[in-house]
Scaffold this motif. Structure first.
Motif, PDB file in Angstrom:
ATOM      1  N   SER A  37       6.203   4.388   4.625  1.00  0.00           N
ATOM      2  CA  SER A  37       6.830   4.030   5.910  1.00  0.00           C
ATOM      3  C   SER A  37       8.216   3.439   5.684  1.00  0.00           C
ATOM      4  O   SER A  37       9.171   3.748   6.403  1.00  0.00           O
ATOM      5  N   LYS A  93       1.480  12.920   0.029  1.00  0.00           N
ATOM      6  CA  LYS A  93       0.341  13.096   0.941  1.00  0.00           C
ATOM      7  C   LYS A  93      -0.472  14.360   0.646  1.00  0.00           C
ATOM      8  O   LYS A  93      -1.575  14.540   1.177  1.00  0.00           O
ATOM      9  N   THR A 114       0.856  -1.185   0.000  1.00  0.00           N
ATOM     10  CA  THR A 114       0.000   0.000   0.000  1.00  0.00           C
ATOM     11  C   THR A 114       0.891   1.233   0.000  1.00  0.00           C
ATOM     12  O   THR A 114       2.083   1.159   0.319  1.00  0.00           O
ATOM     13  N   ASP A 152       0.776   3.785   2.032  1.00  0.00           N
ATOM     14  CA  ASP A 152       1.225   4.109   3.398  1.00  0.00           C
ATOM     15  C   ASP A 152       2.390   3.226   3.811  1.00  0.00           C
ATOM     16  O   ASP A 152       3.362   3.692   4.431  1.00  0.00           O
ATOM     17  N   ASP A 153       2.299   1.916   3.488  1.00  0.00           N
ATOM     18  CA  ASP A 153       3.405   1.013   3.855  1.00  0.00           C
ATOM     19  C   ASP A 153       4.683   1.402   3.109  1.00  0.00           C
ATOM     20  O   ASP A 153       5.784   1.390   3.676  1.00  0.00           O
TER      21      ASP A 153
END
Length: 702
Positions: free
Chosen positions: A659, A682, A653, A655-656
């Motif tokens: 990260s 973002k 994803t 977000d992953d």
């Protein structure tokens, strides 16, 4: 010189036979010389050098694949220690296992140290020696041991000092007596007691922490399995040098023994050991001439510690050339004999009749039109007339002439003799008989036809004037067409120049890369979009956007040179396969060197896999030494790779992936670029870009 000038001046008076013979001998001399030099160049120089260069490449692969295999075997022992624990029983077990390896990999040295540099195991029990601490200090000085204690896995080649060799009781095996060698530098000691070895050092982790280091080494001095196996397969001589001394070889000395201990020649030493470059060419090796190729062998710190040699003896190649030259000379001698025989026949059949014909031509020039040209097979008649008798086959036939027999009365006007005289007429068709007879017939026919042709010349001249006017008009038309073609040519040159700078080449190359791996379809374009947006957010000059976009499209062009089997492999890559994949930045740079529009893109293509902490590839650049645009493409490439599906995993994803980028900031990626990239993804201004990327990923999954 005066004689030669007179000979050239008077050469036009030589007979055709003499001219042809002299020319033939000159041509044959040039041919023999050219063939001899060509066979030497092709067999001895070109073929020999190309073959030895190709074999050196195989030898390099063979040597370093053995080192990689040795490292993999050591890695298995390291994993066994990590699994069973660093106990004496475990060490004894792995020592026995290692002695069962093939002789070409069997370790002569096997150590285990803890992180405090205490020796917990040695296969030769050096920790029982009286001078134990001195031995340990020598061992700790090895580059492989130092790097492994710092947590690095190391494999390659290293020179083992004589102090370690002696303490291990291996001096008899390692010792190489120095042999004085022609064309080599003198060495001021008589026996070489150091050893070159394949070495592998692995840090051992136990309970999540580094407990110690496993070190294995296989000594190459006086070991011949590797060179014998390679020489037997490729039918060459092979040598491994430590510095400039042969320590393992198939090169024979004058007694037919292995020339171990002989020394590298000065020219080769200067180029290979001093300059660190490959050497290729003819060289005097020990006691004979060889077609040779050398390359430097480097240690773990990339310093030259020796060289790898392959060679073909020159004598068999010269003998092959000599045999071929002899066969060619015999063939040419036979052809020369045949030519001389044919020349004599042609002289009798052509030159002599031509000489007679030249005499007749002079008579004809003097006005003697009724002449006879004698030949070896004369025709039956010499006068050509229009036959007036209906019984004659040539009557009113423009393609036939009545060739009258000698002493006949066919040309008389008396009709009483018509039947009798015409029975003696002979019809002769043109182009019958041999060429000389045809030439004589044509000459005779010319003599009688000149008067008729003269009457036709005037009419023909009028026709020619009309044709000349027509051709003048056509010339003007062609000149106009020429100007039109020149204009079209200028337009074509302009189009070709525009094509050279066309960005469509970039898209074609990117599509060629992605065609090898369907899972990466659209990857280059997405990386290009991310890179341009990140460059814009970073404040890069807008004039550089085309460079970074083009480089992003071409960043994986080097994968054209990587096997599709590796690129499409559904599982994790092996160490050797990963080494192949790591070559693609360098391959991409070499591919794009010849593209004018890609010159400013080369640093980006080469360095987009460098890490911020200096542990990347291909050059291990660190921090800001990595070009800014390469760092930008590296972040964009990593993000798209993580969010895209691969044969061996689904895509992350967003977000992953962000990260992971955040965790790798400062180590794998530039922290400033990562921070800006995460902010950019973002932000609401980048939603269109993210949506497009997700749609592309969904298409890949489908």
């Amino acid at each position: 010189m005066g004689f030669i000038r007179r000979l050239i001046k008077e050469s036009h008076r030589l007979s055709i036979r003499t001219k042809v013979l002299v020319m033939f001998l000159a041509i044959m001399g040039v041919v023999v010389y050219k063939i001899s030099s060509s066979t030497h160049h092709y067999i001895v120089e070109l073929q020999g050098e190309n073959k030895v260069n190709e074999i050196l490449s195989f030898a390099h692969t063979y040597l370093y694949s053995n080192a990689d295999t040795f490292s993999l075997k050591t890695d298995l022992l390291a994993k066994e220690i990590s699994g069973l624990g660093p106990t004496t029983k475990t060490f004894e077990r792995i020592s026995l296992e290692s002695q069962a390896w093939e002789p070409v990999y069997r370790p002569d040295l096997l150590y285990y140290f803890d992180t405090s540099k205490n020796t917990l195991y040695s296969n030769n029990r050096v920790y029982n020696s009286e001078n134990y601490q001195e031995i340990i200090n020598n061992i700790m000085s090895l580059q492989a041991v130092q790097k492994a204690l710092n947590g690095q896995e190391v494999n390659g080649f290293e020179i083992i000092p004589s102090a370690i060799v002696g303490s291990e009781g291996l001096m008899d095996m390692v010792r190489v007596p120095i042999v004085p060698t022609p064309n080599a530098r003198a060495i001021n000691y008589s026996i070489e007691e150091r050893a070159m070895a394949m070495i592998s050092a692995k840090p051992i982790y136990f309970d999540g922490q580094q407990h110690g280091v496993l070190v294995t080494a296989h000594i190459l001095n006086n070991r011949f399995n590797l060179v014998d196996r390679f020489s037997g397969e490729y039918h060459v001589t092979t040598t491994i040098f430590m510095d400039n001394i042969r320590i393992s070889t198939t090169v024979p000395n004058e007694d037919g023994e292995r020339a171990v201990g002989t020394v590298l020649s000065v020219p080769v030493e200067d180029k290979v050991l001093v300059k660190g470059e490959n050497y290729q060419g003819r060289a005097f090796v020990v006691n004979d001439w060889y077609i040779t190729a050398y390359e430097p062998i480097r240690d773990i710190d990339n310093s030259v510690i020796g060289s790898l040699y392959v060679g073909l003896r020159e004598a068999p190649l010269l003998q092959m050339q000599q045999n071929l030259d002899n066969e060619i000379k015999i063939t040419l001698a036979i052809l020369s004999l045949i030519f001389v025989s044919a020349l004599y026949y042609l002289y009798r059949s052509i030159v002599i009749p031509l000489h007679k014909m030249s005499i007749s031509a002079i008579s004809f020039a003097r006005g003697e039109q009724e002449i006879q040209i004698p030949t070896d097979n004369p025709n039956s008649c010499w006068l050509i007339n229009q036959c007036e008798f209906t019984e004659c086959p040539a009557y009113k036939n423009l393609n036939l002439k009545c060739w009258l027999l000698p002493q006949t009365k066919c040309c008389e006007s008396s009709r009483t003799n018509r039947k009798n005289t015409c029975s003696h007429c002979k019809i002769y068709r043109q182009l019958s008989g041999n060429e000389i007879d045809q030439l004589a017939d044509a000459f005779n026919y010319m003599a009688i036809s000149i008067q008729e042709n003269t009457r036709s010349l005037y009419e023909l001249n009028l026709e020619l004037e009309a044709k000349n006017n027509e051709l003048t008009d056509q010339r003007d038309e062609l000149e106009c067409q020429k100007q039109q073609l020149m204009g079209l040519n200028r337009e074509l040159e302009a189009s070709l120049k525009a094509l050279d700078d066309s960005q469509s080449i970039i898209y074609a190359l990117a599509v060629a890369v992605e065609a090898k791996d369907p899972y990466t379809r659209g990857h280059s374009e997405r990386v290009a979009d991310y890179s341009v947006r990140l460059a814009d957010a970073l404040g890069v000059n807008i004039s550089d956007f085309s460079i970074i976009r083009g480089a992003a499209l071409l960043h994986d062009i080097g994968k054209i040179g990587i096997s599709g089997t590796i690129l499409r492999k559904p599982g994790l890559l092996t160490a050797i396969e990963f080494q192949q994949v790591k070559k693609h930045p360098g391959i991409g740079e070499r591919i794009c060197l010849s593209l004018k529009f890609a010159r400013d893109m080369l640093p980006i293509i080469r360095h987009h896999h460098e890490r911020f902490d200096g542990k990347g590839y291909p050059d291990g650049l660190k921090g800001e030494k990595i070009p800014l645009m390469a760092r930008i493409v590296g972040v964009a490439d990593a993000f798209d790779a993580m969010t895209s599906d691969r044969p061996y995993r689904p895509g992350m994803t967003i977000d992953d992936a962000l990260s992971v980028l955040s965790q790798g900031a400062g180590t794998q990626w530039d922290p400033e670029l990562v921070s800006i990239f995460i902010y950019m993804i973002k932000q609401g201004s980048s939603k269109n870009l993210v949506a497009t990327t997700l749609e592309d990923n969904e298409e890949i999954v489908e």
